[in-house]
Design a protein around this motif. Structure first.
Motif, PDB file in Angstrom:
ATOM      1  N   TRP A   1      -5.202  -1.146   2.003  1.00 55.80           N
ATOM      2  CA  TRP A   1      -4.239  -2.101   1.453  1.00 55.80           C
ATOM      3  C   TRP A   1      -4.363  -3.283   1.889  1.00 55.80           C
ATOM      4  CZ3 TRP A   1       1.535  -2.303   2.997  1.00 55.80           C
ATOM      5  CH2 TRP A   1       2.129  -3.102   2.013  1.00 55.80           C
ATOM      6  N   GLY A   2      -4.438  -4.364   1.378  1.00 53.46           N
ATOM      7  CA  GLY A   2      -4.336  -5.685   1.584  1.00 53.46           C
ATOM      8  C   GLY A   2      -2.994  -6.078   2.562  1.00 53.46           C
ATOM      9  N   GLY A   3      -2.037  -5.558   2.347  1.00 54.00           N
ATOM     10  CA  GLY A   3      -0.875  -5.694   3.131  1.00 54.00           C
ATOM     11  C   GLY A   3      -1.006  -5.343   4.463  1.00 54.00           C
ATOM     12  N   ASP A   4      -1.974  -4.529   4.765  1.00 57.45           N
ATOM     13  CA  ASP A   4      -2.156  -4.015   6.170  1.00 57.45           C
ATOM     14  C   ASP A   4      -2.900  -5.007   7.267  1.00 57.45           C
ATOM     15  OD1 ASP A   4      -0.601  -1.816   6.253  1.00 57.45           O
ATOM     16  OD2 ASP A   4      -2.216  -0.730   5.517  1.00 57.45           O
ATOM     17  N   TRP A   5      -3.477  -6.008   6.516  1.00 64.37           N
ATOM     18  CA  TRP A   5      -4.553  -7.036   6.961  1.00 64.37           C
ATOM     19  C   TRP A   5      -3.574  -7.891   7.949  1.00 64.37           C
ATOM     20  CZ3 TRP A   5      -7.311  -8.477   1.934  1.00 64.37           C
ATOM     21  CH2 TRP A   5      -8.250  -7.506   1.391  1.00 64.37           C
ATOM     22  N   SER A   6      -4.265  -8.433   9.003  1.00 66.94           N
ATOM     23  CA  SER A   6      -3.526  -9.184   9.959  1.00 66.94           C
ATOM     24  C   SER A   6      -3.647 -10.692   9.544  1.00 66.94           C
ATOM     25  CB  SER A   6      -3.993  -8.998  11.429  1.00 66.94           C
ATOM     26  OG  SER A   6      -5.516  -9.138  11.551  1.00 66.94           O
ATOM     27  N   SER A   7      -5.025 -11.165   9.235  1.00 68.90           N
ATOM     28  CA  SER A   7      -5.304 -12.584   9.003  1.00 68.90           C
ATOM     29  C   SER A   7      -4.591 -12.980   8.043  1.00 68.90           C
ATOM     30  CB  SER A   7      -6.548 -12.833   9.054  1.00 68.90           C
ATOM     31  OG  SER A   7      -7.322 -11.844   7.825  1.00 68.90           O
ATOM     32  N   PHE A   8      -4.592 -12.266   6.606  1.00 69.83           N
ATOM     33  CA  PHE A   8      -4.014 -12.745   5.469  1.00 69.83           C
ATOM     34  C   PHE A   8      -3.586 -11.487   4.674  1.00 69.83           C
ATOM     35  CE2 PHE A   8      -5.020 -13.097   0.952  1.00 69.83           C
ATOM     36  CZ  PHE A   8      -4.114 -14.190   0.507  1.00 69.83           C
ATOM     37  N   LYS A   9      -2.155 -11.572   4.475  1.00 72.81           N
ATOM     38  CA  LYS A   9      -1.613 -10.554   3.683  1.00 72.81           C
ATOM     39  C   LYS A   9      -1.797 -10.567   2.274  1.00 72.81           C
ATOM     40  CE  LYS A   9       0.493  -8.793   7.467  1.00 72.81           C
ATOM     41  NZ  LYS A   9       0.261  -7.256   7.955  1.00 72.81           N
ATOM     42  N   ASP A  10      -2.400  -9.612   1.580  1.00 74.94           N
ATOM     43  CA  ASP A  10      -2.697  -9.590   0.251  1.00 74.94           C
ATOM     44  C   ASP A  10      -1.921  -8.197  -0.144  1.00 74.94           C
ATOM     45  OD1 ASP A  10      -3.527 -10.052  -2.300  1.00 74.94           O
ATOM     46  OD2 ASP A  10      -5.518  -9.943  -1.878  1.00 74.94           O
ATOM     47  N   TYR A  11      -0.673  -8.406  -0.606  1.00 78.18           N
ATOM     48  CA  TYR A  11       0.326  -7.259  -0.855  1.00 78.18           C
ATOM     49  C   TYR A  11      -0.268  -6.723  -2.133  1.00 78.18           C
ATOM     50  CZ  TYR A  11       3.066  -8.817   2.860  1.00 78.18           C
ATOM     51  OH  TYR A  11       3.498  -9.012   4.237  1.00 78.18           O
ATOM     52  N   PRO A  12      -0.568  -7.273  -3.143  1.00 76.19           N
ATOM     53  CA  PRO A  12      -0.895  -6.670  -4.569  1.00 76.19           C
ATOM     54  C   PRO A  12      -2.668  -5.903  -4.292  1.00 76.19           C
ATOM     55  CG  PRO A  12      -0.689  -8.899  -4.895  1.00 76.19           C
ATOM     56  CD  PRO A  12      -0.662  -8.907  -3.409  1.00 76.19           C
ATOM     57  N   HIS A  13      -3.283  -6.180  -3.358  1.00 75.97           N
ATOM     58  CA  HIS A  13      -4.625  -5.642  -3.497  1.00 75.97           C
ATOM     59  C   HIS A  13      -4.805  -4.281  -2.692  1.00 75.97           C
ATOM     60  CE1 HIS A  13      -9.065  -6.815  -3.074  1.00 75.97           C
ATOM     61  NE2 HIS A  13      -9.016  -6.078  -1.909  1.00 75.97           N
ATOM     62  N   LEU A  14      -5.654  -3.622  -3.426  1.00 73.67           N
ATOM     63  CA  LEU A  14      -6.162  -2.301  -2.740  1.00 73.67           C
ATOM     64  C   LEU A  14      -7.746  -2.332  -3.200  1.00 73.67           C
ATOM     65  CD1 LEU A  14      -3.571   0.078  -4.335  1.00 73.67           C
ATOM     66  CD2 LEU A  14      -3.882  -0.394  -1.902  1.00 73.67           C
ATOM     67  N   GLU A  15      -8.311  -1.578  -1.902  1.00 71.09           N
ATOM     68  CA  GLU A  15      -9.891  -1.499  -2.126  1.00 71.09           C
ATOM     69  C   GLU A  15     -10.635  -0.461  -1.659  1.00 71.09           C
ATOM     70  OE1 GLU A  15     -10.968  -5.459  -0.306  1.00 71.09           O
ATOM     71  OE2 GLU A  15     -11.552  -4.428   1.718  1.00 71.09           O
ATOM     72  N   MET A  16     -11.787  -0.143  -2.003  1.00 73.94           N
ATOM     73  CA  MET A  16     -12.345   1.146  -1.423  1.00 73.94           C
ATOM     74  C   MET A  16     -13.740   0.368  -1.452  1.00 73.94           C
ATOM     75  SD  MET A  16     -11.593   4.779  -3.531  1.00 73.94           S
ATOM     76  CE  MET A  16     -10.012   5.176  -3.763  1.00 73.94           C
ATOM     77  N   THR A  17     -14.181   0.346   0.175  1.00 73.82           N
ATOM     78  CA  THR A  17     -15.572  -0.344   0.312  1.00 73.82           C
ATOM     79  C   THR A  17     -16.703   0.520   0.378  1.00 73.82           C
ATOM     80  OG1 THR A  17     -15.250  -0.521   2.610  1.00 73.82           O
ATOM     81  CG2 THR A  17     -14.272  -2.091   1.211  1.00 73.82           C
ATOM     82  N   GLY A  18     -16.509   1.751   0.710  1.00 80.29           N
ATOM     83  CA  GLY A  18     -17.252   2.696   1.195  1.00 80.29           C
ATOM     84  C   GLY A  18     -18.211   2.382   2.425  1.00 80.29           C
ATOM     85  N   GLY A  19     -17.499   1.588   3.120  1.00 82.41           N
ATOM     86  CA  GLY A  19     -18.144   1.184   4.363  1.00 82.41           C
ATOM     87  C   GLY A  19     -19.075   0.117   4.250  1.00 82.41           C
ATOM     88  N   LEU A  20     -19.319  -0.526   3.150  1.00 80.19           N
ATOM     89  CA  LEU A  20     -20.289  -1.501   2.991  1.00 80.19           C
ATOM     90  C   LEU A  20     -19.929  -2.963   2.889  1.00 80.19           C
ATOM     91  CD1 LEU A  20     -22.558  -0.151   0.080  1.00 80.19           C
ATOM     92  CD2 LEU A  20     -22.872   0.300   2.433  1.00 80.19           C
ATOM     93  N   SER A  21     -20.610  -3.910   3.435  1.00 78.21           N
ATOM     94  CA  SER A  21     -20.220  -5.209   3.557  1.00 78.21           C
ATOM     95  C   SER A  21     -20.524  -5.844   2.417  1.00 78.21           C
ATOM     96  CB  SER A  21     -20.967  -6.077   4.763  1.00 78.21           C
ATOM     97  OG  SER A  21     -22.368  -5.960   4.399  1.00 78.21           O
ATOM     98  N   TYR A  22     -20.053  -7.455   2.049  1.00 77.96           N
ATOM     99  CA  TYR A  22     -20.732  -7.762   1.030  1.00 77.96           C
ATOM    100  C   TYR A  22     -22.075  -8.143   0.876  1.00 77.96           C
ATOM    101  CZ  TYR A  22     -15.733  -9.272   0.915  1.00 77.96           C
ATOM    102  OH  TYR A  22     -14.177  -9.127   0.814  1.00 77.96           O
ATOM    103  N   LYS A  23     -22.672  -8.366   1.774  1.00 77.30           N
ATOM    104  CA  LYS A  23     -24.024  -8.629   1.913  1.00 77.30           C
ATOM    105  C   LYS A  23     -24.968  -7.409   1.435  1.00 77.30           C
ATOM    106  CE  LYS A  23     -25.235 -12.354   5.142  1.00 77.30           C
ATOM    107  NZ  LYS A  23     -25.977 -12.797   6.360  1.00 77.30           N
ATOM    108  N   GLN A  24     -24.516  -6.162   2.015  1.00 80.43           N
ATOM    109  CA  GLN A  24     -25.017  -4.964   1.551  1.00 80.43           C
ATOM    110  C   GLN A  24     -24.838  -4.619   0.016  1.00 80.43           C
ATOM    111  OE1 GLN A  24     -22.972  -2.431   4.419  1.00 80.43           O
ATOM    112  NE2 GLN A  24     -24.890  -1.800   5.396  1.00 80.43           N
ATOM    113  N   LEU A  25     -23.762  -4.782  -0.474  1.00 79.18           N
ATOM    114  CA  LEU A  25     -23.488  -4.770  -2.149  1.00 79.18           C
ATOM    115  C   LEU A  25     -24.364  -5.634  -2.661  1.00 79.18           C
ATOM    116  CD1 LEU A  25     -19.487  -4.453  -1.804  1.00 79.18           C
ATOM    117  CD2 LEU A  25     -21.465  -2.775  -2.406  1.00 79.18           C
ATOM    118  N   GLN A  26     -24.292  -7.007  -2.302  1.00 78.70           N
ATOM    119  CA  GLN A  26     -25.209  -8.055  -3.010  1.00 78.70           C
ATOM    120  C   GLN A  26     -26.713  -7.614  -2.994  1.00 78.70           C
ATOM    121  OE1 GLN A  26     -24.375 -11.614  -0.790  1.00 78.70           O
ATOM    122  NE2 GLN A  26     -22.424 -11.679  -1.588  1.00 78.70           N
TER     123      GLN A  26
END
Length: 300
Positions: free
Chosen positions: A131-156
Motif C-alpha cells: 500500500w502506498g499509504g505505508d510509504w515514508s517518503s511519499f504517501k500515495d493513499y489510493p495506490h496498491l501494487e504487487m512487484t514480485g520483488g522486481l525493480s523497474y530496471k528488471q521489468l524493463q
C-alpha cells in the motif's frame, strides 16, 4: 430509501478502468478486494490499472516541461500528479492499481482517507498488495501494487514477476484439492494450504515433466525446474484433448485466476474459454492452443 449499488456494477466499472494490460493475478486480487470490502459494507472502485508508457508520459508532463520519444507532453496548466517517468511506474507493467471509495448508491466518489479507506488498504495487504499509504517518503493513499520483488530496471529488461494467487485466511479450496491431487499422483509432499506458492508451482512442473516422459518419452529430469529442456519438450494441446497434461493446464490456469471449470483432464468448452481469456490478458497469441508460448507464460 437509498438503493445500494450492486457489486456487479463496481466490478464491471473496475474491470473497465484496469484495462487489458493487467497482470491476471493482480487483477484477480483487485476484484477480490472489492468483493470483500463490499461484504463489509464498504463500496470500492478501481480508478486506474494498466497505464501505457505514453499515458505515463502525459501524466508526468503535468506541471512540467517533458519530452518523450520526440513528443512534447508538457502541460504547465495542471499541477504535478506523479514523479514517475515512463517505465518507472508499476502501472506500466500491469502490477498496480489505484482505488477510491464510492457512496452507498455508487454515484459519488469519496477520496477522504478515513477508517473505511484504511480498511480497504488492509484487505488489499491481506491479499498481497503493497500500500502506498505505508510509504515514508511519499504517501500515495489510493495506490496498491504487487512487484514480485522486481525493480523497474528488471521489468524493463523483460523479466517477469512471480506473483502468487490472492491469499485467503483459510486458503483456496480448489487449490487445496489441486495440491492433494499433485501429492497423490506425483508422490510429492507439498503443503495443502490453498496458496499457490513456489513449491506448488514446482510440483506442477514436476507433474508436467512426468507426463511428458510417460506419454511422449521425453526423458526429462524430473526436477520441478522450468529449464530449457522442459520448455523445448512441451507439446501443444487443444480442445478435445483428454489426458493428465490437460489437467495440469487446467490447474495452472486456475492458479492464474482463470477458472476452467471442473478439473477433469478434459479439454472442453470451459477450458478453452479460460485459456483464451488468459492468453488475451497475458497479451500473447489468443489461438486457444496450449503451446510453447502459453506453457512458458504459465510457468516462466
Amino acid at each position: 430509501m437509498k438503493v445500494k449499488v450492486a457489486l456487479r456494477i463496481l466490478l464491471e466499472r473496475s474491470v473497465k478502468k484496469m484495462g487489458k494490460g493487467m497482470n491476471p493475478i493482480v487483477k484477480a486480487a483487485a476484484l477480490e478486494m472489492i468483493e470483500r470490502a463490499y461484504n463489509e459494507g464498504i463500496y470500492v472502485q478501481i480508478s486506474a490499472g494498466y497505464r501505457s508508457l505514453e499515458e505515463q508520459a502525459s501524466l508526468y508532463g503535468q506541471g512540467r516541461v517533458y519530452i518523450y520519444n520526440g513528443k512534447n507532453y508538457s502541460n504547465l496548466a495542471k499541477p504535478n500528479v506523479t514523479n514517475a517517468k515512463p517505465g518507472q511506474s508499476y502501472h506500466n507493467f500491469g502490477l498496480a492499481i489505484d482505488f477510491f471509495i464510492v457512496s452507498d448508491d455508487g454515484k459519488k466518489a469519496i477520496w477522504t482517507v478515513n477508517s473505511k479507506w484504511q480498511r480497504v488498504a488492509a484487505i488489499g495487504k491481506e491479499l498481497g498488495f503493497i500500500w502506498g499509504g505505508d510509504w515514508s517518503s511519499f504517501k500515495d493513499y489510493p495506490h496498491l501494487e504487487m512487484t514480485g520483488g522486481l525493480s523497474y530496471k528488471q521489468l524493463q529488461a523483460g523479466k517477469k514477476p512471480y506473483i502468487t494467487s490472492p491469499k485467503t485466511s483459510k486458503g483456496d479450496g480448489h487449490i487445496m484439492s489441486i495440491q492433494k491431487t499433485i501429492n497423490s499422483r506425483y508422490k510429492t509432499s507439498i503443503a495443502v494450504d490453498g496458496v499457490y506458492g513456489p513449491k506448488t508451482r514446482s510440483a506442477l512442473i514436476k507433474g508436467l515433466q512426468v507426463e511428458l516422459n510417460k506419454q511422449f518419452n521425453k526423458k526429462l529430469v524430473v526436477d520441478g525446474k522450468w529449464g530449457p529442456k522442459t520448455k523445448t519438450a512441451v507439446i501443444t494441446i487443444k480442445k478435445g484433448a483428454s489426458c493428465n497434461i490437460t489437467w495440469i493446464l487446467q490447474a495452472a490456469l486456475y492458479m492464474k485466476g482463470f477458472n476452467p471449470g471442473t478439473l477433469d483432464g478434459e479439454f472442453g468448452e470451459k477450458t478453452e474459454a479460460a485459456l483464451y481469456k488468459y492468453q488475451k490478458a497475458s497479451r500473447i497469441s489468443a489461438d486457444k492452443l496450449a503451446g510453447k508460448v502459453t506453457w512458458n507464460e504459465l510457468f516462466a
